[in-house]
Design a protein around this motif. Structure first.
Motif, PDB file in Angstrom:
ATOM      1  N   LEU A  93       7.399  -0.880   7.126  1.00  0.00           N
ATOM      2  CA  LEU A  93       7.120   0.500   6.731  1.00  0.00           C
ATOM      3  C   LEU A  93       8.364   0.994   6.008  1.00  0.00           C
ATOM      4  N   ILE A  94       8.204   1.351   4.740  1.00  0.00           N
ATOM      5  CA  ILE A  94       9.336   1.739   3.906  1.00  0.00           C
ATOM      6  C   ILE A  94       9.202   3.207   3.539  1.00  0.00           C
ATOM      7  N   GLY A  95      10.266   3.966   3.715  1.00  0.00           N
ATOM      8  CA  GLY A  95      10.264   5.399   3.449  1.00  0.00           C
ATOM      9  C   GLY A  95      10.417   5.723   1.977  1.00  0.00           C
ATOM     10  N   GLU A  96      10.452   7.011   1.684  1.00  0.00           N
ATOM     11  CA  GLU A  96      10.505   7.494   0.306  1.00  0.00           C
ATOM     12  C   GLU A  96      11.773   7.058  -0.415  1.00  0.00           C
ATOM     13  N   GLY A  97      12.871   7.001   0.298  1.00  0.00           N
ATOM     14  CA  GLY A  97      14.135   6.605  -0.316  1.00  0.00           C
ATOM     15  C   GLY A  97      14.328   5.106  -0.438  1.00  0.00           C
ATOM     16  N   TYR A 129       5.416   6.868   1.801  1.00  0.00           N
ATOM     17  CA  TYR A 129       5.540   5.636   2.586  1.00  0.00           C
ATOM     18  C   TYR A 129       4.951   4.483   1.802  1.00  0.00           C
ATOM     19  N   ARG A 130       5.512   3.288   2.033  1.00  0.00           N
ATOM     20  CA  ARG A 130       4.925   2.046   1.547  1.00  0.00           C
ATOM     21  C   ARG A 130       4.745   1.127   2.738  1.00  0.00           C
ATOM     22  N   ILE A 131       3.579   0.540   2.844  1.00  0.00           N
ATOM     23  CA  ILE A 131       3.296  -0.442   3.887  1.00  0.00           C
ATOM     24  C   ILE A 131       3.256  -1.791   3.188  1.00  0.00           C
ATOM     25  N   PHE A 190       0.881  -1.168   0.000  1.00  0.00           N
ATOM     26  CA  PHE A 190       0.000   0.000   0.000  1.00  0.00           C
ATOM     27  C   PHE A 190       0.917   1.215   0.000  1.00  0.00           C
ATOM     28  N   ALA A 191       0.877   2.005  -1.069  1.00  0.00           N
ATOM     29  CA  ALA A 191       1.751   3.174  -1.208  1.00  0.00           C
ATOM     30  C   ALA A 191       0.946   4.445  -1.016  1.00  0.00           C
ATOM     31  N   CYS A 192       1.503   5.403  -0.252  1.00  0.00           N
ATOM     32  CA  CYS A 192       0.841   6.678   0.054  1.00  0.00           C
ATOM     33  C   CYS A 192       1.633   7.810  -0.584  1.00  0.00           C
TER      34      CYS A 192
END
Length: 113
Positions: free
Chosen positions: A82-86, A65-67, A53-55
């Motif tokens: 939880l993955i950040g923008e980078g 963020y990507r969950i 799920f990408a926001c």
């Protein structure tokens, strides 16, 4: 009477997806972040080994963020990330709530008396 023939199961790999309660929790957070003005768009991807799920702040950017849910890591590091923008993993765990905690902290505001 008649003979019941079982329906054959698909031979290919199964798809990973969010269950109803997980998606409800994620969409609740998304709705609160939209109301606060942080996010404007989202994308969902269901693959054979990961559900994501990408926001987005704006539709034309990389996701803020990507969950991700990876059931293969359930017994090791935890299936949630939880993955950040980078692309860095900001939080990983076995349960969804603690993984979403850093994002939920953005919604907290100090209220003066």
């Amino acid at each position: 009477m008649g003979v019941v023939t079982p329906f054959p199961a698909p031979a290919g790999p199964r798809q990973v997806a969010f269950d109803r309660m997980e998606l409800l929790r994620i969409l609740d957070l998304y709705g609160r972040m939209v109301a606060a003005g942080h996010w404007r768009d989202y994308a969902i991807h269901f693959g054979k080994d990961v559900a994501s799920f990408a926001c987005f702040r704006r539709a034309a950017e990389r996701p803020e963020y990507r969950i991700e849910k990876r059931p293969a890591l359930r017994h090791r590091q935890g299936e949630w990330a939880l993955i950040g923008e980078g692309g860095a993993i900001l939080k990983r765990g076995h349960e969804l709530g603690p993984v979403l905690a850093p994002v939920e902290r953005k919604l907290l505001k100090l209220v003066e008396e």
